[in-house]
Structure formats: structure tokens, C-alpha cells
Design an enzyme around this catalytic site. Structure first.
Site, short mmCIF file in Angstrom:
data_model
loop_
_atom_site.label_atom_id
_atom_site.label_comp_id
_atom_site.label_asym_id
_atom_site.label_seq_id
_atom_site.Cartn_x
_atom_site.Cartn_y
_atom_site.Cartn_z
N GLU A 112 -24.82 18.18 -12.31
CA GLU A 112 -23.89 19.29 -12.07
C GLU A 112 -22.47 18.76 -12.23
O GLU A 112 -22.12 17.75 -11.63
CB GLU A 112 -24.09 19.84 -10.64
CG GLU A 112 -23.06 20.89 -10.25
CD GLU A 112 -23.27 21.41 -8.82
OE1 GLU A 112 -24.43 21.50 -8.37
OE2 GLU A 112 -22.25 21.71 -8.15
N GLU A 126 -13.77 23.75 -7.89
CA GLU A 126 -14.21 24.61 -6.79
C GLU A 126 -13.15 24.55 -5.71
O GLU A 126 -12.40 23.58 -5.60
CB GLU A 126 -15.60 24.25 -6.27
CG GLU A 126 -15.73 22.88 -5.68
CD GLU A 126 -17.16 22.59 -5.22
OE1 GLU A 126 -17.91 23.54 -4.95
OE2 GLU A 126 -17.50 21.40 -5.13
#
Lengths: 279, 473
Positions: free
Chosen positions: A159, A164
Site C-alpha cells: 500500500e 492521508e
């Protein structure tokens, strides 16, 4: 080379300036791998230019709906839909809206769009220009998963979190890599903080440059995270195609639940996504 | 502790008068005039007041209880540099004033603050007391762009505070650089000391999320009449600071734009004053930069309002508590919001300069005038005008108590005397004024300090009141 002064330029100016910068980059990159390093080495071959000017192109984009398993693995509170209330192209932008409403047992709705099985790429430069929402419990993300997710599962698939943000921290974003032995609450990660601006006041450019040797994270042309194969405390699982995900989660393990002060509806606006090949 | 000169508002008013006199002698502008620009100096106080005269501190009015003795600088305490502002908050019983506060005034032409987005300063308390108010924009000249942060907890270490500027584009010529007010509500009446340092305007860039409110974010309704003037209240702004915390400040009406849904019913000016101009319904809302503001007022104008018959007693024969015809005595309040049983709220209004007390959700309410109490020994009667909006409820009654505070000159203590009478429905009318006159029978009336009005359990839940006074027949 520091690109901070490019923030106010138009995207076209930015591209041409970035092109110029590459010329300098040749001389500086090899000897100066710190925060002032040139980040935009891959500019010549654009492989995806998504300007979100017309309807979401379904040959590139799909949706994930529902609540996943255990709130998409993070105890998230939203039910993802593909209703225009939650995801729409508007004013030349992709607009993902988190709404507080009762919907099939969930307290909130929002959306997650992804290029899984439609656009996947190994290495290169992936960037988006995004204006984030803010408020405790909002969790906007621009990230990638390995294309073998359905075969080997997570975190073996890898990932790459390009960006974020915790809605309770409007000046801070994080860039991370998750893989076997370094996932969930223990990724290889680094934060970037604005000292004189906020991520919900203006659009900012979030990107990575990714090669077989490293992943670089940058914001507005400032490189802040350089993760090499040697930096991950486990297997390097980033030598395969990855797909892109954009979503706005509500609640969950990252920033906790929203409070009464969290504003709903709240929006994540994506002006563009551009992907370049690694050459 | 070094004392800094201060001038009270009285002194300031004098300066204002001089200025007015000078302005009137000036010639007209020439054709070549360009718009004046004002200094953008960000600092207000570092180790000394910046860009301000020695007389920069203007205290609140000592007649209103402000203590002018506790303001100065301290060379032994500083967040940065070698000096800070020291404020000694007086004890609640200090005869020279039970609170301290005032403004830092730019006595020049004012400053251009349009390039900043916040006022920041550092403060430290000798104890962890709560300061009533910090802010800026109050200039004692209209306070058009006042901003106030209320009930701020001090730390015993230096701590930085941020007060966002609600809309910097408004502050092209601001004179109100800082305001504070501190009493002892949080310390059980004990005085304390606190320090302030490094007061300045800044461009932080990290303040976001504009959330404005009027009427405290509530959608309220009220009925009124032609020519009534109603002030928009509960105006505030919540912003999100760079660290993710929210801060809510009270803001002056001038920061928002107002709209009436029907200009033939109501108009709103930039000071947030609503004037009723015709019968009908109108909704009052506000916005800033096109962003809707939470809260609204739905008005029902009932048309023309009949004022009560003007009193005709000679002023020398009257002691007035509430009237625009006579000069009123010093008043504590016309609604004490007595807890926990009182439900009565006030929505007072003004018809062509005649102020009307308006009580909603009425069960009981008090008027108090204890500072000083009233010597009504020469007075023979009590008078009031009462208007009951709508149809008079069956069994409606209004009980009135007049209270003398007795030898201790205070409410309670066992020495109070009262006169109570009840006005029955027969003496009241729906949608009309009733004039009430009652002879005083109080055994002692040298220290009268309070009226209490009650509906005595009846369905009288709304009334207007005017011309409340004692008179000599």
C-alpha cells in the site's frame, strides 16, 4: 531546489517550470537527497491525465460501495455510495462529499473511487491537486494498492499512501508505505506540515515518484519523505502495478469519531490526477 | 510596577470634542487628493507599546465599577524581552472598583490590518483564573468591528492565545488595538495578577473554517409592530486554528451582511438593527462572502402600534423606573432572569424612540434599582402602563410586589417590607393599553429597591410594559 514559490502558479506554468527544474535536477539530485532535492524527474510521458472536466470516466474509474468488513478494516463509520450526493464531477473537479445521514444502518455516507482493474501502473510519478475537508473524524486519502490484492491480500499486496490526513490536523498530511511486517498502525511513514497555510483553505499538490529503488513523497514540489528498499523493515512489495484510490472516510482508527463541531456535509475536491511513466 | 498613564472615556470624550472643533475649520479637499493609507504596524506591545502614545490605555468607566489602579508594566516578568504588561485584578470588595479593564487605543489615525488574520499574544496568571474578555476592535467610538473572546483560562506558565480576525478586509483603519476585562467571578472574589506580552497582529495563514452565527445560531420568531427597532444579538464566529482546535468569538454586527426577505415589512442596517416598516412577515438572515450564517429571525409585524397615553405628571413629582418621558433612576435590571423557576424572557423594542419592555413566556420577572435604593417617602402612588397582546386569557391576572429593602439597604436580611396588589382581568385588556394607578401603602418607603411582577398561575404569558414610576398627587 525548492518549489515552494510554484504554489500560486497555474498548472500549466507549473508543468513548464517543473520541466525547467528537471534540467537542474540532473546536477543536483545525485548529491543532495534531502528536502531540497528535485522531485519531478518523470515529466516526459504522461500515462493518465484525469482533469475531471466531464463525467467520471468509467473506463478508468470504478466505485467501492457499502461498509466493507469492520468499516473497511479500520472501524470507519461511513457507508460508501455512488450517488451524486456523495460523488460528482462539478466545476471541473471531482467532489466527494461526506454527509451525516442515516443510510442502511450507517450514520454517514461518503464515496470511494478507484482505478482497480482499469488503470494500474508500476513505477512513475502519481500526483493530484486536492483541497481537503477538515474537522475531527474526517479522513481523506489519496493512495494506491498492489494489483495482486485479490490474490495475496493485504498487506502482502503493498500500500502506498500518497496522502492521508486527519481532519483534526488541518495543516498536517502523511505519506506512508505499508507492506508485510510494516502495516496498519506501524507503516513506514512521515508527516509534512504547512506552517503558513492549511490543506482545507487552498488546493495543494500531493505526489509520489516511485522507482524500483525508492518512493519519494512530495507536497507542492517539496520532497519530505524518501523511502528506499533498505528503509522498509520487511519485504519490498512495490515492484508490481498498483491502482489508485481516492476516498473520504468518516471516523475510524486514524482520527477517531467526528464530534458535534465537525461540519457536515464536508467535501474533498480533486482538481486533477496526473500519472507519468518512470522515464 | 511602572504606572502607565491612562485616560478614562470622559477624558477621551473631551479630546473628541476638540477634534470635532478642529475638523469644522478645515478647508475642502483639493482635486488631487488620494485615498489615505494607514500604517500596517503589526506590533501592539513588545517591551513597550508600539506605535502608540503613552496614554494608550483607556480604562472602562470608573463610574461603572472599573478600577484604574492595577494597570502597568513589569520589568521582572516577560515572555520575551525584558518587560510585560501587568494587571492587578482587584478584590470584589475593592471600594475603588471591583474589576479592571479597558482598551489600547491608537490615538493616531488608526492602522490598516487588512493583511493580517489574527491577533496573538502571550499571557500568564499568578493563579489559574479566568479572564472575562480579551479582544480587539473596540475603540469607544462606535466599536464597529469589535471582537471578543470570553472567559479565557489563564495558565501559570506563559501561554499564547490567538483571536482570529473575522474579516480582515473591514479593518482598513482600526484604532481598537486590544481590549481586556477581568474580574473575580472565577476566584470567589479574590484579586490576582496576570501578565500579557508580545501583543501583535499576524498573518498566520493557518486559520480556516468560517462559521458565523446570529441569534446564537437559533431560528427564532417574534411578533412586533411598525417602527419597532430590534437589535440582532448573539453574533459570533467560530474558526478552526492550525492545531485543529475551534475558537469562537463574539463579533460586532458590522462584520456580516444582512438580508430581509421582505423589505416592505422589515429593513436591516449594517449595525444589525432591524426596523419594522409594514405589516406582514419577513425572515432576517445574514451572510459573509456569500456563506450563509446560522440562525435567523422570523418576524411577524402586526402593523401600527398604539403607544400608551403619555404621562402628564410634572417631572418634579415623579421618580421614574422605566419611562422615556422622565429621567429614570439608576437601574440594576428590568429582568433579573431569576433561576431556577423564572421562564420569562425579554424582547424589548423601541417605537419611534419610545422604549417598550416586552416579556415572553412570562411567569414572573423583577425590576431592581438598588444602587442606590429609592427614597419614595414623598410619593403617593405607583403607576404603570400594561399592554396584553392578543386576546386576554380568561382568569388573567397580574400580581405586583413593591419591596423596600429596610435598614440593611439590601434585598433580604429579614428587614424588608412589601406592598402587594393584584390587577384582575377586569382592569386589563387584550391588544390595548391599561393604565394602572395604585396608592402606596408601604409602611417604609425610604429604601425601595425592587418590583416583582407575577402572573400568579394564570394564563397571562405575554405582556408589554411602559411608564413604570412613582408619583406624588
Amino acid at each position: 531546489m525548492n518549489f515552494k514559490n510554484l504554489r500560486e502558479s497555474s498548472p500549466i506554468q507549473q508543468l513548464s517550470l517543473l520541466g525547467l527544474a528537471v534540467v537542474f535536477g540532473v546536477f543536483t539530485t545525485s548529491c543532495n537527497p534531502d528536502e531540497t532535492q528535485v522531485v519531478a524527474n518523470f515529466t516526459s510521458t504522461i500515462t493518465l491525465q484525469e482533469e475531471f472536466d466531464v463525467d467520471l470516466n468509467d473506463s478508468i474509474w470504478g466505485y467501492e460501495e457499502g461498509t466493507g468488513t469492520d468499516g473497511w478494516g479500520n472501524n470507519e463509520l461511513q457507508h460508501y455510495t455512488k450517488r451524486a450526493d456523495n460523488v460528482v464531477i462539478e466545476d471541473g473537479m471531482l467532489k466527494i462529499t461526506a454527509i451525516k445521514e442515516s443510510y442502511e444502518g450507517a450514520e454517514y455516507t461518503s464515496a470511494r473511487v478507484l482505478t482497480k482493474g482499469k488503470f494500474e501502473q508500476q513505477y512513475g510519478r502519481v500526483e493530484a491537486r486536492i483541497k481537503l475537508p477538515s474537522g475531527k473524524g474526517l479522513w481523506p486519502a489519496f493512495w494506491m494498492l498492489g494489483s495482486n490484492y485479490d490474490v495475496v491480500g493485504w498487506p502482502q499486496c503493498g500500500e502506498i499512501d500518497i496522502m492521508e490526513n486527519k481532519g483534526s490536523e488541518p495543516t498536517i498530511v502523511a505519506g506512508s508505505l505499508h507492506g508485510p511486517g510494516y502495516s496498519g498502525g506501524n507503516p513506514v511513514t512521515k508527516q509534512f506540515q504547512l506552517t503558513d497555510n492549511r490543506f482545507d483553505s487552498d488546493f495543494h499538490i500531493f505526489g509520489i515518484e516511485w522507482t524500483k529503488d525508492y518512493v519519494n513523497h512530495y507536497v507542492d514540489g517539496v520532497l519530505y519523505n524518501h523511502i528506499t528498499r533498505d528503509d522498509v523493515p520487511g519485504e519490498w512489495v512495490f515492484d508490481q502495478p498498483f491502482y489508485i484510490i481516492l476516498n473520504l472516510a468518516v471516523g475510524g482508527n486514524f482520527d477517531g469519531a467526528p464530534t458535534d463541531a465537525t461540519v457536515f456535509p464536508n467535501h474533498m475536491l480533486v482538481d486533477y490526477i496526473r500519472v507519468y511513466a518512470a522515464k | 510596577m511602572k504606572k502607565i498613564n491612562f485616560k478614562t472615556q470622559v477624558a477621551f470624550a473631551f479630546v473628541g470634542f476638540l477634534a470635532l472643533a478642529l475638523v469644522s475649520c478645515e478647508r475642502g479637499f483639493s482635486d488631487e487628493i488620494t485615498l489615505a493609507t494607514y500604517p500596517e504596524t503589526p506590533e501592539v506591545f513588545t517591551d513597550f507599546p508600539v506605535g502608540l502614545t503613552d496614554a494608550f490605555f483607556v480604562s472602562f468607566d470608573p463610574a461603572g465599577g472599573a478600577n484604574v489602579n492595577g494597570f502597568g508594566t513589569d520589568e521582572n516578568e516577560a515572555y520575551k524581552g525584558n518587560s510585560s504588561i501587568r494587571i492587578d485584578v482587584p478584590d470584589s470588595g475593592d471600594p475603588e472598583g471591583n474589576y479592571i479593564g479597558g482598551i489600547f487605543l491608537d490615538r493616531g489615525n488608526g492602522r490598516d490590518l487588512t493583511n493580517y488574520d489574527a491577533l496573538t499574544f502571550w499571557a500568564k496568571g499568578a493563579i489559574t483564573a479566568e479572564v472575562g474578555l480579551f479582544g480587539f476592535g473596540t475603540d469607544f467610538q462606535g466599536d464597529k468591528y469589535a471582537v471578543g473572546l470570553n472567559n479565557i483560562a489563564l495558565s501559570t506558565d506563559w501561554k499564547q492565545y490567538t483571536i482570529p480576525i473575522p474579516d480582515p478586509t473591514k479593518l482598513v483603519q482600526e484604532k481598537g488595538m486590544f481590549i481586556f476585562a477581568a474580574g473575580t467571578a472565577s476566584t470567589n472574589g479574590l484579586g490576582y495578577t496576570f501578565w500579557i506580552d508580545e501583543i501583535k497582529f499576524e498573518k498566520l495563514g493557518t486559520i480556516g473554517q468560517v462559521r458565523n452565527s446570529i441569534f446564537s445560531g437559533e431560528d427564532v420568531s417574534m411578533s412586533s409592530f411598525n417602527d419597532a427597532i430590534i437589535q440582532i444579538t448573539g453574533i459570533s464566529q467560530t474558526r478552526n486554528l492550525g492545531d485543529g482546535t475551534d475558537v469562537t468569538v463574539d463579533i460586532a454586527a458590522g462584520y456580516l451582511d444582512y438580508e430581509s426577505s421582505d423589505l416592505t415589512v422589515a429593513k436591516v442596517n449594517e449595525l444589525g438593527q432591524i426596523t419594522i416598516v409594514g405589516a406582514g412577515n419577513a425572515v432576517i438572515t445574514a451572510s459573509a462572502y456569500g456563506i450563509e450564517t446560522a440562525g435567523s429571525l422570523t418576524l411577524t409585524s402586526l402593523g401600527d402600534f398604539t403607544l400608551p397615553t403619555a404621562p402628564t405628571h410634572a417631572a418634579a413629582d415623579v421618580i421614574s423606573i422605566f419611562s422615556d418621558v422622565y429621567t429614570n433612576v439608576n437601574i440594576d435590571f428590568y429582568n433579573g432572569y431569576w433561576e431556577p423557576w423564572q421562564t420569562t424572557t425579554s424582547n424589548d423594542f423601541d417605537i419611534n424612540g419610545d422604549n417598550i419592555l416586552s416579556y415572553d413566556s412570562f411567569n414572573f420577572v423583577g425590576h431592581q434599582f438598588s444602587d442606590p435604593t429609592v427614597d419614595a417617602s414623598d410619593m403617593t402612588h405607583f403607576h404603570m402602563d400594561v399592554y396584553i397582546p392578543g386576546t386576554l386569557a380568561a382568569g388573567a391576572k397580574l400580581k405586583v410586589t413593591i419591596k423596600d429593602f429596610g435598614a440593611n439597604n439590601e434585598d433580604g436580611g429579614g428587614d424588608d417590607t412589601t406592598q402587594t396588589f393584584t390587577i384582575s382581568g377586569a382592569d386589563l385588556s387584550g391588544d390595548a393599553w391599561s393604565s394602572i394607578d395604585v396608592a402606596l401603602s408601604l409602611s417604609s418607603k425610604t429604601r425601595v429597591g425592587q418590583f416583582v411582577f407575577e402572573n400568579d398561575g394564570s394564563d397571562l404569558t405575554k405582556l408589554y410594559m411602559d411608564n413604570v414610576y412613582f408619583y406624588k398627587q
